[in-house]
Design an enzyme around this catalytic site. Structure first.
Site, mmCIF file in Angstrom:
data_model
loop_
_atom_site.group_PDB
_atom_site.id
_atom_site.type_symbol
_atom_site.label_atom_id
_atom_site.label_comp_id
_atom_site.label_asym_id
_atom_site.label_seq_id
_atom_site.Cartn_x
_atom_site.Cartn_y
_atom_site.Cartn_z
ATOM 1 N N ASP A 347 0.642 -1.080 0.006
ATOM 2 C CA ASP A 347 0.121 0.025 -0.067
ATOM 3 C C ASP A 347 1.059 1.270 0.025
ATOM 4 O O ASP A 347 1.711 1.197 0.715
ATOM 5 C CB ASP A 347 -0.822 0.066 1.273
ATOM 6 C CG ASP A 347 -1.882 1.264 1.562
ATOM 7 O OD1 ASP A 347 -2.810 1.380 0.488
ATOM 8 O OD2 ASP A 347 -1.715 1.914 2.404
ATOM 9 N N GLU A 383 1.729 -0.303 -5.190
ATOM 10 C CA GLU A 383 0.745 0.683 -5.241
ATOM 11 C C GLU A 383 1.767 1.791 -5.479
ATOM 12 O O GLU A 383 2.022 2.436 -4.354
ATOM 13 C CB GLU A 383 -0.211 0.757 -4.288
ATOM 14 C CG GLU A 383 -1.171 1.948 -4.558
ATOM 15 C CD GLU A 383 -2.142 2.100 -3.512
ATOM 16 O OE1 GLU A 383 -3.439 2.430 -3.774
ATOM 17 O OE2 GLU A 383 -1.657 2.345 -2.253
#
Length: 721
Positions: A347, A383
């Site tokens: 993330d 990401e």
């Protein structure tokens, strides 16, 4: 605790380690002056012992206690200066979680005592709170890591054969009628045979689990009767969240992985190493902040009372510090070597590549992963963005990494929505976004293509809503993205209009077929294969209820038909080599082979001109992928089937002339999203005109001979069921 039970212990390994005779405790803190280990009863309610760790070696506090066993509940109290203006927030009144704890017990109660400062004091976070937080915070538990694996080897699906399926442990089985009630929403529930058989049957290869690391519920959500459902609020990087266990045993996670591996599927974890749940200077003191705030977090250099907030969540982990970098890589290795997972999705991964001067693809963390013999052998997915300056880094990660490609998502959505001027960009996205990833020997799999993910509309809602409907989140619909490139096909939300429903189903098929026929690594959001809805909520992070949970019993005939269609798409992707080749399609002519790997044609069968590429109103075109093109580094012709993909985002029928390809004169229609079910695969002569329905996608293959004929015979049954 009798003094005879205490020994100096070892500074390595960090955490609480049981060796069969006792437990070694080791905690890093460069700036502490004393560390106390607190032991509790098995429920974590009563502190039974407080022991000062006797040794300090290489900035690690450590001690060994004989006769302690797994199940021991513990926490730390760390002494040192409370000087927020210097970056230090030590407060021994606050019980702290061990960053290396393998299991947590209990839950956080949002009580004023969990803050290092006195809430409401005129000095704010510069004040010092003396209340004991122990009864209001979770504790750590010593674990026995012994486990007998039935399938100890990782599955190791090649990147070019990978199809990712993103899901949530709790939401996926919470309403599953074939999962026992007590197991629903748990690791054991996900490991149940009906669930694994279903996922395997879809043709996906890799299950990506949204965060399972121990996380906290934000107080402002609890005040509104909501919760942090997604879990992007980590407080322990080695412990799975207790809410996902049905029996409290850490082996339940291992049993789940073992069963998934038995089915030949991989497990990837979505991990959040960019920040912690402690927030900014006004946040709680639960672990890292009280252990060594100045080491664990990136602080503003000339004002270390405050935190650098490149994550948008209040704080940012300081991976430039060697011990923090060690903690993250130790955590990753633990989940690979001890828990047997097959990879990670990171993330806000740009954070992990940041140094004090900004993002660096040769930064410490990225270099650590690349050279590590364990981490470099698993799937690593970034990401590639964050909220800080220069945070958008799609295509900027080093070799060995794959990346979420939001350019793919936005372009494909815009094209099928009917936006003008999107065709040329779509061609780039269909060929694995070589403009971003074709460098340094990276491969097409580096682009993780997706239409939908946990964050945003589901596929059903993407074609059913023009606007987000997030009222249930309690923020007056201000949260979540407003530019979703969605189209409701004529009516907002659920409808009985047959024409609208028909168009929506075809649009779903168009989007899924585009995804699974594109070069790169496809990722499917769980439930999109049958049209799961979140009622127009595109930011359901706080909805631990029917909005987020998969409604298995609510799947209708359209949903079942869509699931069958997805199985056809994955069958085609796995079976036809040109759909998963590990070389970028460039459109360049190979003089030795006299072949162009990919050509783009207009509805008349002619190669698209520059003028046509520049026409913003061009919405129908063909893509020919030549099966004879070079498939490896060896310059020789391949013998794969040649494919023709036809994309028509125009609202009406387009007459499309099937092109003449030397060496063959017939085309077999494998997929037409306007006719997803067929009794046989129709064949057409080159030069025939095929009437392409408005807003539809088609896949043709040249008439098959030899090996490709055998492939087609295997396919025919799957495609005409």
């Amino acid at each position: 605790m009798p003094l005879l039970n205490l020994a100096e212990g070892s500074p390595f390994p960090l955490g609480a380690t049981w060796d069969g005779k006792g437990v070694n405790f080791a905690l890093f803190s460069a700036n502490a002056t004393k560390v106390e280990l607190c032991l509790f009863d098995k429920n974590g309610r009563t502190e039974t012992d407080r022991i000062e760790l006797p040794e300090f070696t290489d900035e690690v506090w450590h001690g060994y206690i004989h006769d302690l066993a797994p199940g021991t509940v513990y926490g730390y109290r760390v002494h040192g200066p409370y000087e927020p203006n210097a970056g230090h927030r030590f407060n021994p009144n606050k019980l702290l979680l061990d960053p290396y704890a393998k299991a947590h017990v209990g839950t956080l109660k949002w009580h004023p005592s969990v803050f290092g400062y006195t809430i409401g004091h005129k000095q704010g976070d510069l004040s010092f709170d003396k209340r004991d937080s122990a009864r209001n915070v979770p504790k750590c538990k010593v674990v026995d890591t012994t486990f007998t694996w039935e399938h100890p080897s990782r599955v190791r699906v090649p990147w070019d054969r990978t199809i990712i399926y993103e899901t949530h442990v709790r939401g996926y089985t919470k309403r599953h009628p074939q999962v026992p009630l007590k197991l629903r929403g748990t690791f054991a529930g996900l490991a149940s045979r009906p669930v694994i058989d279903y996922i395997k049957g879809l043709g996906v290869t890799t299950i990506e689990l949204m965060p399972i690391h121990a996380f906290l519920n934000d107080s402002h959500l609890l005040d509104k009767g909501l919760t942090n459902y997604w879990g992007y609020n980590t407080i322990g990087f080695f412990a799975a969240d207790p809410r996902f266990y049905s029996d409290g045993s850490v082996n339940e996670f291992k049993q789940m992985v073992d069963r998934i591996h038995e089915a030949g599927l991989e497990v990837i974890l979505d991990v959040v190493y960019n920040h912690t749940a402690e927030g900014n200077e006004l946040g709680a003191t639960l672990s890292f902040k009280g252990i060594d705030n100045a080491s664990y977090y990136r602080l503003i250099p000339d004002n270390p009372r405050h935190y650098i907030n490149d994550t948008g969540t209040g704080n940012t982990l300081n991976l430039s510090h060697p011990r923090v970098l060690q903690m993250v890589t130790d955590s990753l290795r633990y989940w690979v070597t001890e828990m047997n997972v097959d990879g990670f999705r990171f993330d806000l991964a740009t954070i992990l590549g940041r140094e004090p001067y900004g993002f660096d693809e040769g930064g410490g963390f990225l270099d650590s992963c690349r050279q590590d013999p364990i981490l470099s052998s698993v799937k690593l997915i970034a990401e590639p963005w964050d909220c800080g300056p220069g945070g958008y880094q799609v295509g900027g990660f080093p070799p060995g990494w794959a990346e979420w490609n939001d350019r793919y998502r936005d372009t494909v959505r815009a094209y099928w929505k009917g936006d003008e001027g999107t065709t040329a960009d779509l061609a780039t996205r269909l060929t694995a976004s070589g403009d971003k990833f074709n460098r340094r020997g990276r491969r097409p799999w580096s682009s993780v293509n997706f239409i939908c993910a946990h964050d945003g509309f589901t596929l059903n809602d993407l074609v059913s809503y023009n606007d987000k409907h997030n009222d249930a989140n309690g923020e007056e619909n201000r949260d979540g993205h407003s530019d979703n490139k969605s189209w409701n096909c004529g009516e907002e939300g659920p409808t009985d209009n047959v024409d609208v429903r028909t168009l929506r189903e075809r649009q779903k098929r168009n989007l899924l077929a585009t995804l699974l026929f594109s070069a790169g690594t496809p990722m499917v959001l769980a439930g999109d294969e049958f049209g799961r809805t979140q009622q127009g909520n595109n930011n359901a992070y706080c909805q631990d209820n029917e909005i987020s949970w998969v409604d298995w019993e609510g799947i209708d005939d359209d949903g079942r038909a869509l699931t069958d269609f997805v199985r056809k798409l994955t069958t085609l992707r796995h079976t036809l080599p040109v759909l998963h080749r590990n070389r970028f399609l460039t459109g360049e002519y190979n003089e030795k082979l006299e072949v162009t790997d990919v050509k783009w044609i207009d509805p008349n069968g002619a190669v698209l001109s520059d003028e046509q590429w520049g026409d913003p109103l061009m919405r129908c075109f063909g893509m020919i992928i030549d099966g004879r093109a070079q498939a490896s580094g060896i310059v020789k012709p391949a013998s794969d089937a040649t494919l023709l993909l036809v994309f028509n985002a125009y609202h009406d029928v387009v007459d499309f002339t099937l092109p003449d390809i030397p060496g063959s004169d017939q085309w077999t229609c494998l997929i037409d999203t306007n006719a997803p079910v067929r009794e046989e695969l129709p064949e057409f002569d080159a030069g025939n005109v095929y009437q392409v329905t408005g807003r539809s996608l088609l896949l043709f293959a040249l008439h098959a001979r030899g090996e490709t004929a055998r492939i087609f015979r295997r396919l025919e049954g799957a495609l005409t069921e």
